[in-house]
Design an enzyme around this catalytic site. Structure first.
Site, PDB file in Angstrom:
ATOM      1  N   GLN A  60      -9.263 -45.838  -9.779  1.00 28.62           N
ATOM      2  CA  GLN A  60     -10.018 -45.667  -8.483  1.00 28.62           C
ATOM      3  C   GLN A  60     -10.183 -44.210  -8.232  1.00 28.62           C
ATOM      4  O   GLN A  60     -10.724 -43.606  -7.230  1.00 28.62           O
ATOM      5  CB  GLN A  60      -9.149 -46.351  -7.388  1.00 28.62           C
ATOM      6  CG  GLN A  60      -9.117 -47.876  -7.655  1.00 28.62           C
ATOM      7  CD  GLN A  60      -8.030 -48.420  -6.740  1.00 28.62           C
ATOM      8  OE1 GLN A  60      -8.133 -48.867  -5.614  1.00 28.62           O
ATOM      9  NE2 GLN A  60      -6.699 -48.561  -7.164  1.00 28.62           N
ATOM     10  N   ASN A  61      -9.381 -43.250  -8.975  1.00 28.03           N
ATOM     11  CA  ASN A  61      -9.217 -41.776  -8.720  1.00 28.03           C
ATOM     12  C   ASN A  61     -10.597 -41.093  -9.424  1.00 28.03           C
ATOM     13  O   ASN A  61     -11.254 -41.417 -10.240  1.00 28.03           O
ATOM     14  CB  ASN A  61      -8.019 -41.449  -9.384  1.00 28.03           C
ATOM     15  CG  ASN A  61      -6.796 -41.672  -9.010  1.00 28.03           C
ATOM     16  OD1 ASN A  61      -6.709 -42.395  -7.903  1.00 28.03           O
ATOM     17  ND2 ASN A  61      -5.680 -41.596  -9.773  1.00 28.03           N
TER      18      ASN A  61
ATOM     19  N   ASP B   5     -10.367 -37.707  -9.752  1.00 29.23           N
ATOM     20  CA  ASP B   5     -10.163 -36.474  -9.856  1.00 29.23           C
ATOM     21  C   ASP B   5     -10.291 -35.938 -11.337  1.00 29.23           C
ATOM     22  O   ASP B   5      -9.914 -34.690 -11.663  1.00 29.23           O
ATOM     23  CB  ASP B   5      -8.825 -36.263  -9.364  1.00 29.23           C
ATOM     24  CG  ASP B   5      -7.641 -37.052  -9.979  1.00 29.23           C
ATOM     25  OD1 ASP B   5      -8.042 -37.668 -10.994  1.00 29.23           O
ATOM     26  OD2 ASP B   5      -6.884 -37.550  -9.170  1.00 29.23           O
TER      27      ASP B   5
ATOM     28  N   HIS C 273     -14.717 -45.567  -8.814  1.00 29.74           N
ATOM     29  CA  HIS C 273     -15.196 -44.811  -7.518  1.00 29.74           C
ATOM     30  C   HIS C 273     -15.774 -43.525  -7.820  1.00 29.74           C
ATOM     31  O   HIS C 273     -16.015 -42.789  -6.919  1.00 29.74           O
ATOM     32  CB  HIS C 273     -13.868 -44.594  -6.578  1.00 29.74           C
ATOM     33  CG  HIS C 273     -13.156 -45.789  -5.769  1.00 29.74           C
ATOM     34  ND1 HIS C 273     -12.106 -46.086  -5.381  1.00 29.74           N
ATOM     35  CD2 HIS C 273     -13.809 -47.146  -6.058  1.00 29.74           C
ATOM     36  CE1 HIS C 273     -12.092 -47.426  -4.917  1.00 29.74           C
ATOM     37  NE2 HIS C 273     -13.041 -48.016  -5.371  1.00 29.74           N
TER      38      HIS C 273
ATOM     39  N   CYS D 135     -29.139 -36.765  -8.035  1.00 30.71           N
ATOM     40  CA  CYS D 135     -30.043 -36.547  -7.237  1.00 30.71           C
ATOM     41  C   CYS D 135     -30.526 -38.093  -6.458  1.00 30.71           C
ATOM     42  O   CYS D 135     -30.415 -39.090  -6.950  1.00 30.71           O
ATOM     43  CB  CYS D 135     -31.269 -36.159  -7.918  1.00 30.71           C
ATOM     44  SG  CYS D 135     -32.798 -36.305  -6.792  1.00 30.71           S
TER      45      CYS D 135
ATOM     46  N   CYS E 106     -32.547 -31.004  -6.779  1.00 32.28           N
ATOM     47  CA  CYS E 106     -32.411 -31.410  -8.165  1.00 32.28           C
ATOM     48  C   CYS E 106     -33.874 -30.489  -8.842  1.00 32.28           C
ATOM     49  O   CYS E 106     -34.704 -30.257  -8.070  1.00 32.28           O
ATOM     50  CB  CYS E 106     -33.249 -32.983  -7.884  1.00 32.28           C
ATOM     51  SG  CYS E 106     -33.593 -33.774  -9.442  1.00 32.28           S
TER      52      CYS E 106
ATOM     53  N   CYS F  88     -36.953 -32.852  -9.656  1.00 31.50           N
ATOM     54  CA  CYS F  88     -37.874 -33.558  -8.509  1.00 31.50           C
ATOM     55  C   CYS F  88     -37.726 -32.825  -7.174  1.00 31.50           C
ATOM     56  O   CYS F  88     -38.426 -33.059  -6.030  1.00 31.50           O
ATOM     57  CB  CYS F  88     -37.770 -35.188  -8.169  1.00 31.50           C
ATOM     58  SG  CYS F  88     -36.225 -35.347  -7.506  1.00 31.50           S
TER      59      CYS F  88
ATOM     60  N   ASN G 221       5.300 -48.248  -8.395  1.00 26.69           N
ATOM     61  CA  ASN G 221       4.990 -47.663  -7.067  1.00 26.69           C
ATOM     62  C   ASN G 221       6.377 -47.369  -6.622  1.00 26.69           C
ATOM     63  O   ASN G 221       7.230 -47.556  -6.984  1.00 26.69           O
ATOM     64  CB  ASN G 221       4.241 -48.797  -6.184  1.00 26.69           C
ATOM     65  CG  ASN G 221       3.321 -48.056  -5.174  1.00 26.69           C
ATOM     66  OD1 ASN G 221       3.858 -47.204  -4.492  1.00 26.69           O
ATOM     67  ND2 ASN G 221       2.371 -48.369  -5.158  1.00 26.69           N
TER      68      ASN G 221
END
Ligand code: OAD
Length: 250
Positions: free
Chosen positions: A102-103, A105, A120, A128, A149, A152, A215
């Site tokens: 989900q990172n 980075d 994500h 664009c 862009c 376009c 965790n």
């Protein structure tokens, strides 16, 4: 985390031909990238709907770009930590390995992981909003001039999933398939409250996988997990991978 828990988790992994991992912000915490929830979390300091939604972008693209370029700069200055490297090493040990993150980075890739599904998006990319073409690195011009862009002239946006947006279908389908075929599913550094990502370990479990959670605290997943490796991912994941290597060498 007891030695016998980590040994049993390592034994399950050493025998598995198919392994999937879901990572979240906690895996990058030890690199200095802020998590989202908790007292120091990003969402405790700012409202997502003001910076991380398409409406916010259309309302004030310069503000949203400033925030993302600031985050991108911070992230570029960080380095992968032992958790990222341990997961990259694990890929070399397992025949069928999928790292779902989900990172945004890019730290898994920088650590050497290859088969990565980014649910994500990725802050190092942009595209664009009119023609959808991907673009390279962007910068705000002087006076906050917005990136446009080259094909376009449309506005360029960060390639990250915002609130209210659907996840990239290819990544989601791939993640679902990996969860269904996984014999072991590792969930590391995620609060397991954001869907559809939080469904993946449950899907894996329903399809017979052994679920290992790493965790520093319990999450809604903990009651379904077969093994809980409590502690920092930068400690537990390298220990786990070292134990798998020892088990495989026996
Ligand atoms: P959260 O901030 O919700 O959760 C981070 C989790 O990492 C928590 O469960 C912490 O206990 C745990 N944690 C913190 N430090 C750790 C460490 N050193 N080792 C192991 N665990 C640690 O982050 P995510 O679950 O990734 O979405 O959040 C999911 C999504 O919510 C994000 O991708 C983002 C956010 O809204 C979008 O932006 C679309």
């Amino acid at each position: 985390m007891s030695n016998s828990t980590i040994r049993q988790a390592a034994e399950a992994l050493a025998q598995a031909r198919s392994v999937a991992i879901l990572t979240g912000a906690g895996v990058s915490a030890e690199s200095g990238v802020a998590t989202f929830r908790g007292t120091d979390g990003i969402w405790s300091k700012m409202k997502p709907e003001e910076l991380a939604s398409f409406d916010a972008f259309l309302r004030n693209p310069a503000l949203v770009w400033e925030w993302y370029l600031h985050r991108k700069k911070l992230i570029t200055e960080t380095k992968p930590n032992p958790a990222h490297y341990a997961l990259a090493r694990l890929e070399e040990l397992v025949p069928d390995y999928t790292l779902i993150t989900q990172n945004i980075d890019d730290l898994h890739r920088r650590a050497g992981s290859r088969n990565i599904l980014e649910l994500h998006g990725n802050i190092t990319r942009s595209f664009c909003i009119d023609c959808g073409k991907q673009t390279g690195d962007v910068a705000l011009g002087e006076m906050g001039e917005l990136p446009k862009c080259v094909y376009c002239g449309g506005l360029i946006r960060p390639d990250v999933v915002w609130f209210g947006e659907i996840l990239p279908q290819d990544a989601l389908d791939g993640a679902d398939r990996a969860a269904r075929r996984a014999e072991v599913f590792i969930v590391a550094g995620t609060s397991n409250v954001v869907y559809p990502a939080a469904l993946l370990p449950r899907t894996a479990k329903l399809n017979g996988a052994t679920v290992i959670e790493c965790n520093i605290e319990h999450t809604p997943l903990s009651e379904y997990a077969d093994f809980i490796l409590e502690g920092k991912a930068g400690d537990t994941l390298p220990q786990l991978v070292a134990m798998i290597e020892r088990t495989m060498a026996r």
